[in-house]
Scaffold this active site. Structure first.
Site, mmCIF file in Angstrom:
data_model
loop_
_atom_site.group_PDB
_atom_site.id
_atom_site.type_symbol
_atom_site.label_atom_id
_atom_site.label_comp_id
_atom_site.label_asym_id
_atom_site.label_seq_id
_atom_site.Cartn_x
_atom_site.Cartn_y
_atom_site.Cartn_z
ATOM 1 N N THR A 17 -19.916 108.431 102.801
ATOM 2 C CA THR A 17 -18.738 107.587 102.852
ATOM 3 C C THR A 17 -19.065 106.380 103.714
ATOM 4 O OG1 THR A 17 -17.280 109.514 102.719
ATOM 5 C CG2 THR A 17 -16.332 107.511 103.649
ATOM 6 N N SER A 43 -23.278 107.037 96.830
ATOM 7 C CA SER A 43 -22.129 107.761 97.363
ATOM 8 C C SER A 43 -20.843 106.953 97.368
ATOM 9 C CB SER A 43 -22.429 108.218 98.790
ATOM 10 O OG SER A 43 -22.697 107.096 99.608
ATOM 11 N N ARG A 46 -10.881 116.903 92.801
ATOM 12 C CA ARG A 46 -11.021 117.072 94.250
ATOM 13 C C ARG A 46 -10.886 115.732 94.959
ATOM 14 N NH1 ARG A 46 -14.608 114.989 98.524
ATOM 15 N NH2 ARG A 46 -14.687 116.573 100.176
ATOM 16 N N THR A 68 -16.586 110.603 108.593
ATOM 17 C CA THR A 68 -17.525 110.839 107.498
ATOM 18 C C THR A 68 -17.976 112.287 107.576
ATOM 19 O OG1 THR A 68 -19.558 110.050 106.434
ATOM 20 C CG2 THR A 68 -19.550 110.151 108.825
ATOM 21 N N GLY A 69 -18.538 112.780 106.490
ATOM 22 C CA GLY A 69 -18.972 114.173 106.469
ATOM 23 C C GLY A 69 -18.143 115.002 105.514
#
Length: 330
Positions: free
Chosen positions: A191, A89, A219, A242-243
């Site tokens: 993240t 990620s 994006r 985060t998320g």
């Protein structure tokens, strides 16, 4: 390399998360967590980061433990997952967009309130270091895409392919159905947001990600946006998110957490109130995850999330541990 002031001079001349359950490194798995007091008394130096980024914290702590600066600590810390191909990620090995391109976003902020950011950056393993150079060596805050890459190459960074064999294989499998449906606590990405308080009492923060896997090309989420994915006010504290980034951007989440601390809330309370704000603004709140971590000037720390499953890593004088954060919904 000229600093920001020299850059401006030359330009002018040329143009006229506190949760409840914790695990120490000796047993750093959340399912072995034990109960910790609801409030912490504060400690410095310290480093806190989203999710179980113990190794990243170790790198940051190696700077802080030698009386190093918080800014150097957070850069050193987040570079660990940026260079780890097993971390799918962040940086090298990150999952690509739907066109099979790994694009990176990062930002950094120092105690003076200076900040730097790069968005939609390709082929550079350490976007956080490019973001720092944007902050220190240019008159700007954010560089994007080809411009960010050009600046990175001119600054001595090496261009390299970041798409690993494993990530490419997953992407090709995804193309068979091409369904974009982020999953709670995975979101097809994650993240690392990191905050550090050094021995001198100064705060700095960094945030870096490869963004949502299989996103539309171009994006950009909350991670590189100052005030959304990261915010630091050296008089008050710092926060990182985060998320699902689109939800964080809508409430300027990290800035909101810091302002709630300014009003007298503890880091945990501030994170909880920000999560409640997100819930109130999104009728689909059960379908996504957002988590915050925060630390204040006194060294108190905390985190909170919308859905269960979020946690954060902490390293201070007492040692290192993983904290399983409280959440609005079980």
């Amino acid at each position: 390399m000229s600093n920001r002031r020299e850059f401006l001079k030359k330009s002018a001349m040329s143009t006229t998360f506190l949760g409840s359950a914790v695990v120490f490194e000796s047993c750093a798995k959340a399912d072995k967590a034990t109960q910790e007091p609801a409030e912490n008394t504060g400690d410095k130096p310290l480093v806190i980061s989203t999710w179980n980024n113990i190794k990243a914290n170790d790198a940051a702590w190696s700077v802080l433990s030698q009386d190093g600066h918080a800014l150097d600590a957070v850069e050193a810390g987040v570079k660990i997952p940026e260079a780890d191909p097993a971390d799918r990620s962040v940086g090298y090995g990150g999952r690509p967009d739907r066109d099979g391109r790994v694009t990176l976003d990062a930002c950094i902020m120092n105690p003076e309130g200076d900040c730097g950011s790069v968005v939609f950056l390709e082929n550079i393993k350490h976007p956080i270091s490019v973001a720092r150079k944007v902050m220190e060596d240019t008159p700007h805050v954010m560089l994007a895409g080809e411009g960010a890459l050009k600046f990175a190459l001119e600054s001595g960074f090496k261009k390299e392919n970041l798409l690993t064999e494993a990530s490419e294989k997953e992407w090709k499998a995804w193309l068979k159905k091409a369904e974009y449906k982020p999953v709670i606590n995975i979101e097809n990405h994650d993240t690392i947001g990191m905050l550090a308080l050094d021995k001198a009492g100064d705060l700095a923060g960094a945030c870096t990600t490869s963004g949502a896997a299989y996103k539309m090309r171009g994006r950009v989420g909350d991670s590189p946006i100052i005030g959304a994915g990261l915010y630091v006010d050296n008089e008050v504290g710092g926060a990182a998110a985060t998320g699902l980034g689109e939800k964080v951007i809508k409430v300027v989440g990290s800035y909101l957490v810091v302002e709630l601390m300014r009003q007298g809330n503890t880091p945990t309370e501030a994170c909880r109130l920000a999560i409640e704000r997100i819930k109130s603004k999104n009728p689909d709140y059960r379908d996504f995850q957002v988590g915050f971590v925060a630390v204040n000037k006194n060294g108190e720390y905390g985190g909170y999330s919308l859905q269960k499953g979020f946690g954060f890593a902490l390293h201070n004088e007492e040692g290192k541990k993983y904290v399983k954060a409280d959440s609005l919904f079980s």
